[in-house]
Scaffold this active site. Structure first.
Site, PDB file in Angstrom:
ATOM      1  N   ASP A 120      -5.088   7.917   3.454  1.00 15.72           N
ATOM      2  CA  ASP A 120      -4.586   6.609   3.865  1.00 15.72           C
ATOM      3  C   ASP A 120      -5.442   6.083   5.016  1.00 15.72           C
ATOM      4  OD1 ASP A 120      -2.985   4.421   3.973  1.00 15.72           O
ATOM      5  OD2 ASP A 120      -1.415   5.363   5.178  1.00 15.72           O
ATOM      6  N   GLU A 121      -5.508   4.772   5.172  1.00 18.60           N
ATOM      7  CA  GLU A 121      -6.299   4.151   6.242  1.00 18.60           C
ATOM      8  C   GLU A 121      -7.738   4.688   6.236  1.00 18.60           C
ATOM      9  OE1 GLU A 121      -5.034   1.725   7.711  1.00 18.60           O
ATOM     10  OE2 GLU A 121      -2.945   2.057   8.317  1.00 18.60           O
TER      11      GLU A 121
ATOM     12  N   GLN B 202      -9.431  -4.272   8.155  1.00 21.77           N
ATOM     13  CA  GLN B 202      -8.557  -3.795   9.229  1.00 21.77           C
ATOM     14  C   GLN B 202      -9.164  -2.595   9.954  1.00 21.77           C
ATOM     15  OE1 GLN B 202      -4.196  -3.945   8.516  1.00 21.77           O
ATOM     16  NE2 GLN B 202      -4.764  -4.406   6.412  1.00 21.77           N
TER      17      GLN B 202
ATOM     18  N   ARG C 275       0.286  -9.732  10.717  1.00 17.69           N
ATOM     19  CA  ARG C 275       1.545  -9.022  11.013  1.00 17.69           C
ATOM     20  C   ARG C 275       2.748  -9.927  10.814  1.00 17.69           C
ATOM     21  NH1 ARG C 275       0.108  -4.917   9.571  1.00 17.69           N
ATOM     22  NH2 ARG C 275      -1.726  -6.120   8.986  1.00 17.69           N
TER      23      ARG C 275
ATOM     24  N   LYS D 223       0.806  -1.217   0.000  1.00 21.12           N
ATOM     25  CA  LYS D 223       0.000   0.000   0.000  1.00 21.12           C
ATOM     26  C   LYS D 223       0.845   1.275   0.000  1.00 21.12           C
ATOM     27  CE  LYS D 223      -1.469   1.328   3.874  1.00 21.12           C
ATOM     28  NZ  LYS D 223      -2.134   1.573   5.159  1.00 21.12           N
ATOM     29  N   THR D 224       1.779   1.339   0.911  1.00 19.96           N
ATOM     30  CA  THR D 224       2.587   2.553   1.037  1.00 19.96           C
ATOM     31  C   THR D 224       3.354   2.823  -0.246  1.00 19.96           C
ATOM     32  OG1 THR D 224       2.860   1.909   3.327  1.00 19.96           O
ATOM     33  CG2 THR D 224       4.157   3.768   2.566  1.00 19.96           C
TER      34      THR D 224
END
Length: 703
Positions: free
Chosen positions: A219-220, A250, A633, A33-34
């Site tokens: 973002d998010e 998430q 994670r 994503k980043t």
DNA sequence: GAATCACGCATTTTT
DNA sequence: TGCGTGATTC
């Protein structure tokens, strides 16, 4: 010079190239994503979009900084990213308020109340304005209710079981707002709400913001609340150049007002939007992904994604049942030692994740016993400690004595003979004179008879440090203040145990150190700027949000602190990370221990966690997502642990395994039961035996 | 107004 | 378990 997009997969590339119109990027965990965001921004620049037209919004300062770094690195040339706005929602709102403060009747340097300040204000209003015993209410709960009211997401429901809270909120809200006004302060919600109101009311202002920020990136996105959505809608306007990136799976902040529906219904709000799924995972082994998919797959309303990887299956997940929480911690600690030896996984690549902070303790003890370096992230931070809050209140009150919350907090800390009676009388006087409490303090009031002298001294102290703290050398001034006021002595006097005393002093020392550090870095930045002005390359490619945004000096530090409570997590070398699942979002480790997989804990059942979960009392879907976040994670190894019995408040309670464990296909699992000795590894058996005999010895010695 | 002691309480996540 | 709060006494 042109951006190399060949390294991206087709979906990622689509997310980068679709620059116009609304775009929803559903970015599964570990899907790069980043990377996509950074490429997208640089691609916009390549296309000739001026940097200052791009606004990228995140939730945390850490995320904003990371994004700045990534973009700067990818763009290569520092000059190209100059003018780019990468900011948190709250920092963005604060900047707008700073610009517009005059018309809002706010001082240029308005204060921002943090959660603790809000509680203090509510407490005061309850007592003084409503004459209600503040013990009757759980104050944080009242504060969160006020917040929901302000956001317009909690219509009062008469007849609800917590009706008295609703009433309380109704009575309190206008007084609370007035209280903020009187202090020249805003709370977190205002940082979003007031800009929204302002932009709605002022067409010209709105137009100028729309013209400035032509390309919006969020973002998010799954964490946005209603206010943030409205703000985005407003800014996007007819141009609708809004790209949101997130993962509904998430979404774990509903309790704080986040609305998953913002991401689920993005296409309703922005018809004709492009929808792009990033499902290729570059992080985890196939076993881990399959297990995580199985858990999250049970959620009904979601944008179904199926994460896949072209990496290998990896080892099976391990599911461990320990006899109790201590054994669980011991097992995890042993495994950490084993894994770091046998598999050469360094401590920094290992994490222990849990649902609640309270679970951390046994793990700390077990790790300490084995001499494993670890750091606990989150929990009661240093800034929640009473003595640190006192010190901060001194700093704030000195810089801005009309900050009444801070002023009254420290007026009698340490005790200097200005008690509740005196303070109450001073407030009375202030009201009578139509003045602030600080004005009464500083102008003197003979009516306060014997306390008048003390108050004059206190006012002098505040004034003196107000001077010293507002210029350079503020970190040294802060230390002098601590000495002069005698905060260390106070900590020594009021601690009942030696370790408690040490902790308090250490906490204050560490704040003072941070101040020194901060001041040094600021000097460095200033000289860096001078160098770069001369055309010299400096070490730091990416600008951190500069002084114009937060202000300089101590005020800048305090403002940053208000907007980012976890300043510098001080990356303490090579150590194992202990943190809550919430804290783990966005991070990854080679080896992850996900602990306490028990009904009542994960999924958490709110009050008590005494086993049987009351359906409906919790947000099961969100708990499931939390579990999913934790599992995803892990890159290589994932160990899920639970305890058959947990000691709580002295009493042992039997625990049932988490329902989430049932959802994972057995063939992905390697199950270990430490409760049945045959199945336990030899070392663990020995340890248990040793522990048993140690307990016996203790019993025999001290019956 | 301050210090001391004892009790009782409550434990989810926090930008 | 620890902490904070409240009542009590000086």
């Amino acid at each position: 010079m042109a951006l190399d997009l060949s390294q991206l997969n087709p979906q990622q590339r689509a997310a980068v190239l679709q620059t116009e119109g609304p775009v929803l990027v559903l970015a599964g965990a570990g899907s790069g994503k980043t990377r996509v965001i950074a490429h997208r921004v640089v691609h916009l620049l390549d296309k000739g979009v001026p940097a200052r037209s791009v606004l990228a919004v995140t939730f945390t300062n850490k995320a904003a900084q990371e994004m700045r770094d990534r973009i700067a690195r990818l763009a290569g040339d520092r000059a190209r990213v100059k003018g780019l706005t990468v900011s948190t929602f709250h920092a963005f709102g604060m900047r707008l308020l700073r610009e517009q403060h005059a018309r809002l009747g706010l001082p240029a340097r308005f204060a921002i109340l943090d959660a603790g300040d809000q509680v203090a204000l509510v407490k005061r209003l309850l007592r003084e304005s409503l004459q209600i015993d503040d013990k009757r209410f759980d104050l944080p709960r009242v504060v969160s209710l006020l917040s929901r009211r302000k956001m317009g997401t909690a219509p009062g429901q008469p007849g609800a079981p917590d009706h008295e809270y609703e009433l309380c909120a109704t009575e309190l809200l206008p007084r609370y707002q007035l209280g903020l006004r009187a202090m020249g302060a805003v709370d977190f919600d205002d940082l979003l709400l007031v800009p929204l109101k302002l932009l709605r009311a002022d067409a010209q202002l709105l137009e100028s913001y729309r013209n400035r920020h032509r390309y919006l990136l969020v973002d998010e996105y799954q964490d946005t609340n209603e206010t943030q959505l409205q703000l985005l809608e407003l800014l996007a306007g007819m141009r609708r150049n809004l790209c949101v990136v997130g993962d509904d799976d998430q979404s774990i902040y509903a309790w704080r007002g986040a609305q998953v529906r913002n991401i689920l219904q993005f296409d309703k709000r922005f018809p004709g939007c492009a929808e792009i799924f990033l499902e290729q995972n570059y992080r985890s082994s196939a076993n881990i992904l399959d297990a995580a998919n199985a858990v999250i797959g049970k959620n009904p309303a979601r944008k179904a994604k199926r994460l896949w990887t072209d990496r290998g299956r990896g080892p099976p997940l391990r599911v461990v049942c320990a006899p109790d929480d201590e054994a669980e911690a011991k097992y995890v600690a042993d495994e950490i030692v084993r894994v770091s030896y046998e598999e050469k996984i360094p401590p920094r690549e290992i994490a222990v994740l849990y649902r609640t902070n309270a679970q951390a303790r046994p793990f700390e003890e077990a790790l300490r016993l084995l001499g494993v370096r670890y750091r606990v992230v989150g929990g009661t931070s240093m800034f929640d400690r009473k003595e640190v809050r006192d010190l901060l209140a001194y700093l704030r009150a000195a810089l801005n004595p009309s900050d009444e919350i801070s002023l009254l907090r420290i007026v009698n800390v340490p005790a200097r003979g200005i008690g509740d009676q005196t303070v109450a009388r001073a407030q009375e006087l202030a009201r009578g004179r139509g003045a602030t409490v600080w004005e009464v303090f500083s102008q003197g009031a003979p009516e306060l008879s014997h306390a008048a002298e003390r108050i004059a001294q206190f006012a002098q102290l505040v004034e003196k440090y107000g001077q010293r703290l507002s210029g350079p050398g503020f970190s040294a001034a802060a230390r002098d203040l601590v000495d002069e006021v005698g905060l260390f002595d106070e900590a020594r006097r009021s601690s009942q145990s030696l370790p408690a005393q040490a902790r308090r002093i250490e906490a204050m020392e560490s704040l003072l150190r941070q101040l020194i550090d901060y001041e040094k870095r600021e000097e460095q930045r200033v000289s860096d700027l001078r160098l770069s002005g001369l055309g010299l390359q400096t070490s730091n490619l990416s600008d951190s949000p500069a002084d114009e945004e937060f202000g300089s000096g101590l005020l800048g530090y305090l403002t940053r602190l208000a907007l980012d409570s976890k300043e510098a997590d001080g990356d303490a070398g090579d150590s194992v990370t202990l943190m809550t699942l919430h804290g783990a979002k966005g991070l990854e480790w080679r080896c992850v221990f996900l602990c306490g997989l028990e009904e009542g804990l994960l999924p958490h059942s709110g009050k008590g966690f005494d086993g049987e979960t009351v359906e409906g009392a919790i947000n099961l879907e969100e708990e499931r997502r939390l579990c999913y976040v934790g599992m995803t994670r892990a890159r290589e190894r994932l160990v899920l642990t639970r305890a058959a019995q947990r000691i709580r408040r002295g009493k042992a309670m039997m625990r049932t395994p988490s329902r989430f464990l049932e959802d994972i296909p057995a063939e992905l699992l390697d199950t270990v039961d430490l409760g049945s000795p045959q199945a336990a590894p030899k070392e663990v058996q020995e340890a248990k035996a040793k522990n048993f005999f140690a307990n016996m010895d203790a019993l025999l010695k001290d019956p």
